[in-house]
Design a protein around this motif. Structure first.
Motif, PDB file in Angstrom:
ATOM      1  N   SER A  16       0.847  -1.190   0.000  1.00 40.82           N
ATOM      2  CA  SER A  16       0.000   0.000   0.000  1.00 40.82           C
ATOM      3  C   SER A  16       0.884   1.242   0.000  1.00 40.82           C
ATOM      4  N   SER A  17       0.296   2.370  -0.291  1.00 40.02           N
ATOM      5  CA  SER A  17       1.053   3.630  -0.290  1.00 40.02           C
ATOM      6  C   SER A  17       1.692   3.895   1.064  1.00 40.02           C
ATOM      7  N   GLN A  18       0.949   3.633   2.139  1.00 42.30           N
ATOM      8  CA  GLN A  18       1.455   3.871   3.491  1.00 42.30           C
ATOM      9  C   GLN A  18       2.592   2.909   3.844  1.00 42.30           C
ATOM     10  N   THR A  19       2.438   1.649   3.451  1.00 38.05           N
ATOM     11  CA  THR A  19       3.497   0.674   3.723  1.00 38.05           C
ATOM     12  C   THR A  19       4.764   1.032   2.963  1.00 38.05           C
ATOM     13  N   LEU A  20       4.620   1.406   1.713  1.00 37.91           N
ATOM     14  CA  LEU A  20       5.783   1.791   0.924  1.00 37.91           C
ATOM     15  C   LEU A  20       6.470   3.006   1.543  1.00 37.91           C
ATOM     16  N   ALA A  21       5.701   3.976   1.997  1.00 36.33           N
ATOM     17  CA  ALA A  21       6.282   5.166   2.624  1.00 36.33           C
ATOM     18  C   ALA A  21       7.110   4.778   3.849  1.00 36.33           C
ATOM     19  N   ARG A  22       6.591   3.878   4.691  1.00 34.16           N
ATOM     20  CA  ARG A  22       7.347   3.422   5.874  1.00 34.16           C
ATOM     21  C   ARG A  22       8.633   2.712   5.453  1.00 34.16           C
ATOM     22  N   LYS A  23       8.532   1.888   4.433  1.00 32.46           N
ATOM     23  CA  LYS A  23       9.712   1.160   3.976  1.00 32.46           C
ATOM     24  C   LYS A  23      10.759   2.115   3.411  1.00 32.46           C
ATOM     25  N   GLY A  41      -0.175   9.349  -2.060  1.00 31.17           N
ATOM     26  CA  GLY A  41      -0.574   9.216  -3.453  1.00 31.17           C
ATOM     27  C   GLY A  41      -1.243   7.888  -3.721  1.00 31.17           C
ATOM     28  N   PRO A  42      -1.522   7.640  -4.981  1.00 32.06           N
ATOM     29  CA  PRO A  42      -2.113   6.347  -5.339  1.00 32.06           C
ATOM     30  C   PRO A  42      -1.117   5.226  -5.057  1.00 32.06           C
ATOM     31  N   GLN A  43      -1.651   4.037  -4.897  1.00 29.85           N
ATOM     32  CA  GLN A  43      -0.781   2.893  -4.645  1.00 29.85           C
ATOM     33  C   GLN A  43       0.198   2.735  -5.797  1.00 29.85           C
ATOM     34  N   PRO A  44       1.481   2.577  -5.491  1.00 30.21           N
ATOM     35  CA  PRO A  44       2.462   2.408  -6.562  1.00 30.21           C
ATOM     36  C   PRO A  44       2.223   1.100  -7.306  1.00 30.21           C
ATOM     37  N   LEU A  77       8.512  -4.659  -3.266  1.00 29.55           N
ATOM     38  CA  LEU A  77       7.493  -5.180  -4.173  1.00 29.55           C
ATOM     39  C   LEU A  77       6.386  -5.966  -3.469  1.00 29.55           C
ATOM     40  N   GLU A  78       6.570  -6.273  -2.197  1.00 31.11           N
ATOM     41  CA  GLU A  78       5.578  -7.072  -1.479  1.00 31.11           C
ATOM     42  C   GLU A  78       5.095  -6.340  -0.235  1.00 31.11           C
ATOM     43  N   GLU A  79       3.815  -6.459   0.026  1.00 31.38           N
ATOM     44  CA  GLU A  79       3.208  -5.804   1.193  1.00 31.38           C
ATOM     45  C   GLU A  79       3.788  -6.336   2.496  1.00 31.38           C
ATOM     46  N   ASN A  80       3.881  -7.646   2.619  1.00 31.13           N
ATOM     47  CA  ASN A  80       4.234  -8.255   3.909  1.00 31.13           C
ATOM     48  C   ASN A  80       5.616  -8.886   3.917  1.00 31.13           C
ATOM     49  N   CYS A  81       6.564  -8.272   3.280  1.00 31.69           N
ATOM     50  CA  CYS A  81       7.927  -8.799   3.241  1.00 31.69           C
ATOM     51  C   CYS A  81       8.653  -8.417   4.531  1.00 31.69           C
TER      52      CYS A  81
END
Length: 142
Positions: free
Chosen positions: A9-16, A61-64, A85-89
């Motif tokens: 998700s956008s939020q997960t990617l931002a944290r990563k 933003g929108p989900q990458p 590339l993965e939500e739960n990696c």
């Protein structure tokens, strides 16, 4: 809910991305600038606009969906592509070890500050304060 293909998700990617940026600083380097990242993405064939980078970092933003861009960002930050590339990696070992180092350094900094500020207290009071800090943060490591 739309199929996202397992992308974060956008939020997960931002944290990563924040963790990756912080790790670079923790490893003794300077933080990457947008220009550093944009130039690397241009060379890799996946241009990255400033606006898109800001949306990705903020998680607003929108989900990458650009797998190529995410894979190139992972290469740039020297982590396995699955991390972005993965939500739960799981966190890469390098990131986990740097976070542990940061936690230890922060605890040591607190101990050092406290010992300077509390120098006039009795040894018994200092020992009790030290025991309380260790109970919260774990024992200090050499």
């Amino acid at each position: 809910m739309p199929d996202t293909g397992g992308l974060p998700s956008s939020q997960t990617l931002a944290r990563k991305l924040d963790l990756l940026m912080d790790t670079m600083v923790a490893e003794g380097g300077e933080p990457y600038s947008y220009l550093d990242i944009a130039e690397a993405m241009d060379r890799a064939g996946t241009p990255l606009s400033r606006a898109r980078w800001q949306y990705m970092r903020a998680g607003t933003g929108p989900q990458p969906r650009d797998r190529g861009l995410l894979a190139n960002l992972a290469r740039f930050f020297q982590v396995d592509g699955s991390y972005l590339l993965e939500e739960n990696c799981e966190l890469p070992d390098r990131i986990t070890s740097q976070l542990e180092l940061l936690r230890t350094m922060r605890a040591a900094k607190v101990r050092s500050f406290a010992s300077r500020q509390l120098a006039d207290l009795s040894p018994d009071t200092l020992r009790r304060i030290s025991e309380m800090i260790e109970a919260e943060t774990g024992p200090s490591r050499p």
